[in-house]
Design an enzyme around this catalytic site. Structure first.
Site, PDB file in Angstrom:
ATOM      1  CG  ASP A  76      -1.862   1.183   1.267  1.00  0.00           C
ATOM      2  OD1 ASP A  76      -1.810   2.019   0.343  1.00  0.00           O
ATOM      3  OD2 ASP A  76      -2.651   1.274   2.230  1.00  0.00           O
ATOM      4  CE1 TYR A 189      -6.237  12.899  -9.493  1.00  0.00           C
ATOM      5  CE2 TYR A 189      -6.749  14.688 -11.019  1.00  0.00           C
ATOM      6  CZ  TYR A 189      -6.097  13.503 -10.737  1.00  0.00           C
ATOM      7  OH  TYR A 189      -5.301  12.917 -11.689  1.00  0.00           O
ATOM      8  CE  LYS A 193      -2.589  12.606  -9.661  1.00  0.00           C
ATOM      9  NZ  LYS A 193      -1.606  11.518  -9.774  1.00  0.00           N
TER      10      LYS A 193
END
Length: 334
Positions: A76, A189, A193
């Site tokens: 993970d 999101y 990024k």
């Protein structure tokens, strides 16, 4: 003619490449294409059955199945100590030598309007998308950039310490065009990024303290026709679909091919299509250019074009509000 004689800055033949998030989608396509170029491949993901199936595909694509080696590691990447164990296991399998190339592709998205985003979801995405890159960077670069053993005290050499190995290594992040310009629906999101791009810019400068042995790169895909995209569309707001209409959907193989081609050209911030390049042109800031003159000229052109694109996108949001009313009245998505 320039393409015929240009140098390959990303020759993977005989190199060991570790790729996270490689059991499906872009990650698997990257692994397959690098195996076709002669690389030894280590893929990392959580799901063991998917890893086993992906590894079989990757191995069957190898340029030389008798000499190339392949391994999967179940881990993970969002776990705080997961990357340290991955690097240790990969190094042990690689006869005590760290991988030559590490490509971080593991990531996730949960499109939704800001007020509809479940509590904790943004932190989860930051763990998966950003902190996994931070942790992997530290784990591998502590090995890559460790100083070489000092020469014996009776040696006449008086050179400063250098990093060990003397081999060109590559650390590759996978961000998103949403890091350049985000749209409604990606509040949980895009920041994760964009943080990857910021980390990349910092490390690209900081590694200069250690010499020229490690190169940093970041890939910026747009929409990919992958299992992850199918899941994203379950929660993606209707307005986000509208704003993304001009974003071409590429297959994982197409994205992998374009990304690898950019790396082979020696690019730093790598986009995989014209729209991504336009978005990058509006967001270079102080980042290193792939080509100083052409990228700067393109930036000037796109900065003028964006005077029209930005208001157009904002106008689409306003038109959507007028047609559909207050967001509290929208049907909730799962």
């Amino acid at each position: 003619m320039g393409g015929l004689f240009s140098k390959n800055h990303f020759d993977v033949k005989g190199k060991t490449v570790l790729i996270t998030g490689a059991s499906e989608g872009m990650g698997k396509s990257v692994a397959i294409q690098l195996a076709q170029k002669g690389a030894d491949i280590i893929i990392v993901a959580r799901n063991i059955p998917k890893l086993e199936a992906a590894l079989a595909e990757i191995q069957s694509a190898a340029a030389d199945q008798t000499t190339q080696r392949f391994k999967y590691i179940s881990a993970d990447m969002a776990a705080e100590e997961g990357t340290v164990h991955v690097v240790a296991e990969a190094t042990a399998w690689n006869n005590g030598t760290t991988p030559d190339i590490v490509w971080c592709i593991a990531g996730s998205s949960y499109p939704s309007l800001f007020l509809d985003t479940p509590p904790g979801k943004a932190r989860q995405l930051m763990d998966v998308n950003y902190w996994s890159c931070w942790d992997m960077s530290q784990a591998i670069m502590r090995e890559w950039l460790a100083p070489s053993p000092e020469p014996p005290s009776n040696s006449s050499e008086s050179q400063p310490p250098s990093t060990k190995g003397g081999v060109r290594r590559h650390l590759i992040f996978t961000s998103s065009v949403a890091a350049f310009y985000s749209v409604a629906g990606y509040a949980s999101y895009s920041p994760s990024k964009a943080a990857i791009k910021s980390l990349s810019d910092t490390l690209a400068q900081e590694v200069l303290l250690y010499g020229e042995e490690v190169k940093i790169h970041t890939i910026f895909p747009g929409t990919i026709a992958s299992p992850g995209n199918v899941t994203e569309n379950l929660t993606k707001p209707d307005i986000t679909h509208i704003l993304e209409e001009s974003d071409p959907v590429l297959t994982p193989d197409e994205v992998a091919l374009k990304a690898i081609q950019g790396l082979e050209k020696g690019e730093y911030l790598v986009t995989v299509g014209l729209l991504g390049s336009a978005m990058r042109a509006c967001a270079w800031g102080g980042s290193r250019r792939n080509g100083r003159v052409l990228d700067t000229l393109f930036t000037w052109i796109i900065s003028i074009v964006w005077l029209f694109i930005g208001p157009q996108l904002d106008g689409q949001v306003t038109a959507f509000r007028r047609k559909h009313g207050h967001p509290s009245t929208y049907a909730k998505k799962v």
